[in-house]
Design an enzyme around this catalytic site. Structure first.
Site, PDB file in Angstrom:
ATOM      1  N   GLY A  53     -24.301  -3.256  -5.569  1.00  0.00           N
ATOM      2  CA  GLY A  53     -23.506  -3.174  -6.789  1.00  0.00           C
ATOM      3  C   GLY A  53     -23.572  -4.510  -7.497  1.00  0.00           C
ATOM      4  N   ALA A  54     -23.923  -4.500  -8.774  1.00  0.00           N
ATOM      5  CA  ALA A  54     -24.224  -5.744  -9.485  1.00  0.00           C
ATOM      6  C   ALA A  54     -23.123  -6.803  -9.393  1.00  0.00           C
ATOM      7  CB  ALA A  54     -24.568  -5.431 -10.949  1.00  0.00           C
ATOM      8  N   GLN A 204     -25.410   6.965  -2.581  1.00  0.00           N
ATOM      9  CA  GLN A 204     -24.224   6.118  -2.747  1.00  0.00           C
ATOM     10  C   GLN A 204     -23.019   6.903  -3.254  1.00  0.00           C
ATOM     11  OE1 GLN A 204     -27.318   5.377  -3.963  1.00  0.00           O
ATOM     12  NE2 GLN A 204     -27.648   3.171  -4.105  1.00  0.00           N
ATOM     13  N   ASP A 245     -26.219  -2.256 -14.090  1.00  0.00           N
ATOM     14  CA  ASP A 245     -26.759  -3.429 -13.402  1.00  0.00           C
ATOM     15  C   ASP A 245     -27.278  -4.473 -14.385  1.00  0.00           C
ATOM     16  OD1 ASP A 245     -27.155  -2.987 -10.197  1.00  0.00           O
ATOM     17  OD2 ASP A 245     -27.033  -1.103 -11.283  1.00  0.00           O
ATOM     18  N   LYS A 256     -28.350   2.871 -11.821  1.00  0.00           N
ATOM     19  CA  LYS A 256     -29.007   3.592 -10.740  1.00  0.00           C
ATOM     20  C   LYS A 256     -29.867   4.739 -11.255  1.00  0.00           C
ATOM     21  CE  LYS A 256     -28.792   2.554  -7.340  1.00  0.00           C
ATOM     22  NZ  LYS A 256     -29.703   1.617  -6.648  1.00  0.00           N
TER      23      LYS A 256
END
Length: 351
Positions: A53-54, A204, A245, A256
């Site tokens: 996760g960014a 995810q 992201d 994603k």
């Protein structure tokens, strides 16, 4: 100083002299922590998606920079900064798409270069900077959640929201971006249910987003990625909220893989499509999404689930981790300073 709530998930925690990371590869069956006390171990944790996760990657990288600084044994400032750049380069190579990684590394290098004093004092200030990045991300996500409440559709009944991948507490320092909007809607009693795309190939949504919702008692329904259009046609989805992201200056958004197709489907069914992300995710140096580097991951993520191989020998694989959603498909980008159409992002450039 970060005050941790006992009923909230925190994927990156500084404890005494090391970092604790929730091992997200083991969720939802095991809720365990990995202890990180060296910069190369942090780089490996980021690369192998123990932390992902960014925003969470950015926080982890900030601590990774401090750990690397701590390992440098010299009193010479110039030598220290030279060797710190080597640590930065190692961390930069872990995940090329998430801009928060590069932002956090830059913040830590800026602290190192601008701090006056001994090398030992410089290291101390770097740790405080990493802690500050950590704390500010939690506050930012809560602000994103509140901003999201203002742009969600108004209707007599409670909302059903669809999200893709995991942009929750696990993907940030806590609370979440897209799932932060979901949390705020739930706490404001405006949410009926979350639909979570499973998010192939690493699942995810099925593994992480649904787990977070269960922890907080938020009603959640997991669907496969190719069910989204059907659900929208049936009128089950009031809005889509996803994370990011990297966002280009024009609003094109890398998230994603599968996000782009979800945005197309939402457009076809007149369902609002929102991106929730902190300002640190916006890369104003990129004019458009065509310039965003897209990470490609190992084909085993496609041909294998757990220990089970699902593809025949002899086939080829293509495994981009992200895609880019054009700005014209995005209803608004929700930041900690409010929600705006993608073409108005430049008003935030000086923040």
């Amino acid at each position: 100083m970060i005050t941790l709530s006992t009923n909230q998930v925190y994927p990156v925690i500084w404890k005494e002299d090391r970092v604790l990371l929730i091992d997200q590869n083991k969720l939802p069956t095991e809720y365990t922590f990995v202890e990180i006390s060296r910069s190369d171990d942090m780089a490996q944790a980021i690369k192998t998606m123990i932390v992902r996760g960014a925003p969470a990657i950015g926080v982890a990288a900030a601590y990774g920079m401090y750990l690397g600084a701590r390992e440098i044994e010299t009193d010479n400032r110039d030598e220290f900064l030279t060797r710190l750049e080597q640590v930065a380069q190692m961390l930069r190579q872990t995940r090329p798409t998430a801009v928060n990684l590069f932002w956090a590394i830059a913040q830590m290098q800026k602290t190192a270069s601008q701090t006056i004093g001994s090398v030992d004092y410089l290291k101390q200030v770097m740790l405080e900077t990493a802690k500050k990045i950590n704390a500010e991300d939690i506050q930012t996500c809560q602000a994103i959640g509140d901003a999201g409440l203002k742009v969600l559709p108004s209707k007599p009944d409670k909302l059903c929201l669809l999200t893709h991948c995991n942009a929750g507490a696990l993907a940030t320092a806590g609370y979440g971006t897209a799932l932060g909007v979901v949390r705020s809607a739930w706490r404001a009693e405006r949410l009926a249910r979350v639909y979570a795309d499973e998010t192939r190939p690493r699942l995810q949504g099925a593994r992480l987003t649904s787990w977070e919702c269960v922890q907080e008692g938020i009603p959640v329904t997991v669907i496969t990625d190719n069910m989204a259009a059907h659900c929208m046609k049936q009128g089950l989805i009031d809005a889509v909220v996803v994370g990011a992201d990297r966002i280009a200056a024009n609003g094109d958004t890398a998230n994603k893989i599968g996000t782009y197709s979800l945005a197309i489907v939402a457009k076809a069914h007149n369902v609002p499509f929102f991106v929730a992300a902190p300002l640190s995710t916006i890369d104003f140096e990129l004019d458009n999404g065509n310039k965003i580097p897209i990470e490609e991951r190992h084909p085993s993520e496609i041909y294998q689930i757990g220990d089970t191989v699902i593809c025949p020998t002899g086939v080829e694989f293509y495994n981009p981790a992200f895609d880019v959603t054009p700005a014209e498909l995005i209803s608004a980008i929700i930041t900690e300073h409010g929600a705006v159409p993608p073409n108005q992002l430049k008003q935030f450039q000086s923040n």
